[in-house]
Design an enzyme around this catalytic site. Structure first.
Site, PDB file in Angstrom:
ATOM      1  N   LYS A 127      28.455  30.520  48.528  1.00 59.68           N
ATOM      2  CA  LYS A 127      29.881  31.007  48.989  1.00 59.68           C
ATOM      3  C   LYS A 127      29.538  32.005  50.397  1.00 59.68           C
ATOM      4  O   LYS A 127      28.379  32.780  50.062  1.00 59.68           O
ATOM      5  CB  LYS A 127      30.532  31.775  47.914  1.00 59.68           C
ATOM      6  CG  LYS A 127      31.964  32.241  48.298  1.00 59.68           C
ATOM      7  CD  LYS A 127      32.794  33.040  47.147  1.00 59.68           C
ATOM      8  CE  LYS A 127      33.997  33.396  47.343  1.00 59.68           C
ATOM      9  NZ  LYS A 127      34.897  33.959  46.233  1.00 59.68           N
ATOM     10  N   SER A 187      39.783  32.206  45.444  1.00 58.61           N
ATOM     11  CA  SER A 187      39.175  32.329  46.729  1.00 58.61           C
ATOM     12  C   SER A 187      37.932  31.265  47.020  1.00 58.61           C
ATOM     13  O   SER A 187      37.529  30.994  48.153  1.00 58.61           O
ATOM     14  CB  SER A 187      38.799  33.630  47.285  1.00 58.61           C
ATOM     15  OG  SER A 187      37.781  34.190  46.564  1.00 58.61           O
ATOM     16  N   SER A 224      39.107  34.302  41.076  1.00 59.56           N
ATOM     17  CA  SER A 224      38.607  33.279  42.288  1.00 59.56           C
ATOM     18  C   SER A 224      37.334  32.491  41.874  1.00 59.56           C
ATOM     19  O   SER A 224      37.069  31.402  42.848  1.00 59.56           O
ATOM     20  CB  SER A 224      38.194  34.100  43.527  1.00 59.56           C
ATOM     21  OG  SER A 224      39.214  34.520  44.222  1.00 59.56           O
TER      22      SER A 224
HETATM   23  N1  GLN Z   1      43.751  35.614  44.262  1.00 59.74           N
HETATM   24  C1  GLN Z   1      43.341  36.780  43.767  1.00 59.74           C
HETATM   25  C2  GLN Z   1      43.504  37.660  45.229  1.00 59.74           C
HETATM   26  O1  GLN Z   1      43.948  37.178  46.053  1.00 59.74           O
HETATM   27  C3  GLN Z   1      41.815  37.007  43.449  1.00 59.74           C
HETATM   28  C4  GLN Z   1      41.009  36.805  44.352  1.00 59.74           C
HETATM   29  C5  GLN Z   1      39.408  36.837  44.017  1.00 59.74           C
HETATM   30  O2  GLN Z   1      39.083  36.755  42.613  1.00 59.74           O
HETATM   31  N2  GLN Z   1      38.561  37.195  44.771  1.00 59.74           N
HETATM   32  O3  GLN Z   1      43.416  38.986  45.129  1.00 59.74           O
END
Ligand code: GLN
Length: 495
Positions: free
Chosen positions: A78, A158, A182
């Protein structure tokens, strides 16, 4: 050759050790698959030279009889992980051109164990999002489609690039990070497995920070066994991260017996949300029955503060983000705005940040700054911290009654279409995290396992939440669920 890319980590490891395949051959097969998959937008920086060099070194190591579990396994990383000399941008314009001088602890542990890096993977900007649509590179695409409909779907976010790449067999496994879901949500949207370990299990050193009290790295893999193997290589104590725990890392793979007889599985009543699709409800019931048939005891539990989890998360995460992202000022990293004559240092900060950060990141910085501001600190930030403690206590009380793991849906829907939620009220997007954020707020381990398909042929996942530091036990329960669910479907190749 494409069959090589369909291998799982465990299978490839055994074939490498037996001399049936080389890491160079595996790596070349993945590089070819990646070249043919630009339509998925999963890889944003390809590193074929590094990959082949690491693969040759891995082959030499295997030949010499030194083959740790990850030796020769091609992976995607990532973009949130700092990788030495390789662009690490957190999918943000503000880090354009940033090539770190150092390697994150997680990636250096993987490389020490012989893993091969194929490139960097797409994600939401600074890991803020649930659809990969906030990425400066453009979104990654889900390899799955609804029936015969060729509308492009989100791989989730994400860690959307990681999910898409693993589901499409572009790599054998990938790293992800999870601040509010995410790893687990994109895993569920793409029919793969993703585990967020206990907060403190994986070092955060060298991972670009979003919300430091919530962020955790974890693997995204084709099955539970692979999750056990890759997690084992990623985690461990790191003196450079003061929140990293000094506990031995068990051999997670050896804990996969599939025997869950006598385990107590909690079903939290508050997770049965109004308006949840019937298919998700039905899948949850099926998961419960599968675990019961495997010998577990099912108990109804209550996690009464669940309803406050999303608002709490969306105060704490932006608060920490606004502080963490203050460092991107055009002086030390990446992008710097060009100034007109007469403009000074404050103009430089303002212009750089306005140009470098996308709209969602700007929204979070503003919300975070607001909830931390003198007049509102107690009303929002301190209040959220207190509610966080209550959410954590709910779980502690459930575990204190003897519950070993908690079963919930992973997401409130299957993958949605790209663009479908992007222009809606941002809260619609935030609702995606309804089942996952509690786990981060409480610092617990959580895993998403693919468990079935919806009517349109899209994968759905179930989430298991475990006791702190008991990832081995959690993985074993997930293994029993995976075995019972027997999910083997793959997306039809269209890219
Ligand atoms: N979707 C969540 C956010 O937008 C979680 C993101 C994540 O776990 N990095 O904050």
């Amino acid at each position: 050759m494409t069959d090589l890319t369909r291998m799982k980590v465990a299978q490839a490891r055994d074939a490498l050790r037996a001399g049936e395949v080389t890491s160079v051959a595996l790596t070349e097969a993945c590089l070819t698959a990646i070249e043919g998959a630009d339509a998925l937008g999963a890889f944003v920086h390809k590193t074929p030279e590094i990959a082949l060099e690491q693969a040759r070194a891995a082959d030499a190591r295997i030949q010499a009889g030194d083959a740790p579990s990850m030796c020769g396994i091609p992976m995607g990383i990532k973009d949130l992980f700092c990788t030495k000399g390789v662009p690490s941008q957190a999918a943000s314009g503000i880090l354009k051109g940033f090539k770190p001088e150092y390697e994150s602890t997680v990636t250096s542990q993987l490389f020490d164990a012989g893993a091969v890096m194929l490139g960097k993977l797409n994600m939401d900007e600074f890991a803020m999002g649930s659809s990969n649509e906030t990425s400066v590179y453009g979104n990654a695409v889900n390899p799955w489609r609804r029936g015969n409909d060729d509308a492009a779907l989100t791989p989730g976010g994400s860690s959307g690039g990681s999910a898409s790449a693993v589901a499409a067999d572009l790599c054998l496994a990938a790293t992800g990070t999870d601040t509010g879901g995410s790893i687990r949500q994109p895993a569920a949207f793409t029919g793969i497995t993703g585990i967020k370990p206990t907060y403190g299990r994986c070092s955060r050193w060298g991972i670009i920070a979003f919300a430091s009290s919530l962020d955790q790295a974890g693997p995204m893999t084709k099955d539970v066994r692979d999750a056990a193997i890759v997690l084992g290589a990623m985690c461990g104590h790191d003196p450079r991260d003061s929140t990293s725990v000094d506990l031995p890392v068990p051999d997670f793979e050896s804990m996969l017996t599939g025997d869950i007889r006598g385990k107590a599985i909690g079903i939290p009543r508050e997770y049965r949300m109004d308006g949840m699709p019937a298919e998700i409800d039905a899948l949850w019931d099926q998961g419960r029955d599968m675990l019961r048939d495997a010998g577990a005891r099912i108990v109804d539990i209550s996690l009464p503060h669940t309803k406050y989890a999303l608002p709490t998360y969306y105060v704490i995460a932006p608060a920490e983000a606004s502080s963490n992202l203050a460092r991107y000022d055009g002086v030390r990293y990446g992008h710097r705005a060009t100034l007109a004559s007469g403009e000074g240092i404050n103009d430089m900060y303002e212009k750089t940040r306005a140009e470098g950060f996308g709209p969602e990141v700007q929204r979070r910085v503003m919300v975070g700054t607001y909830v931390l501001s003198a007049g509102f600190y107690d009303a929002y930030y301190n209040r959220a911290r207190k509610v966080r403690t209550l959410i954590k206590r709910d779980f502690e009380q459930a575990f204190a009654t003897g519950v070993d793991a908690i079963l919930t849906p992973a997401t409130p829907s299957a993958a949605f279409g790209l663009g479908e939620l992007q222009d809606a009220d941002p809260v619609q997007m935030y609702l995606n995290d309804v089942f996952t954020v509690t786990v981060n707020l409480a610092g617990l381990p959580g895993i998403s396992v693919p468990a079935g398909l919806d009517k349109q042929g899209l994968p759905l996942g179930l989430q298991l939440i475990g006791r702190p530091w008991e990832e081995g036990d959690l993985l074993n329960t997930a293994y029993a669920l995976e075995t019972a669910a027997g999910f083997v479907e793959k997306p039809t190749k269209w890219w």
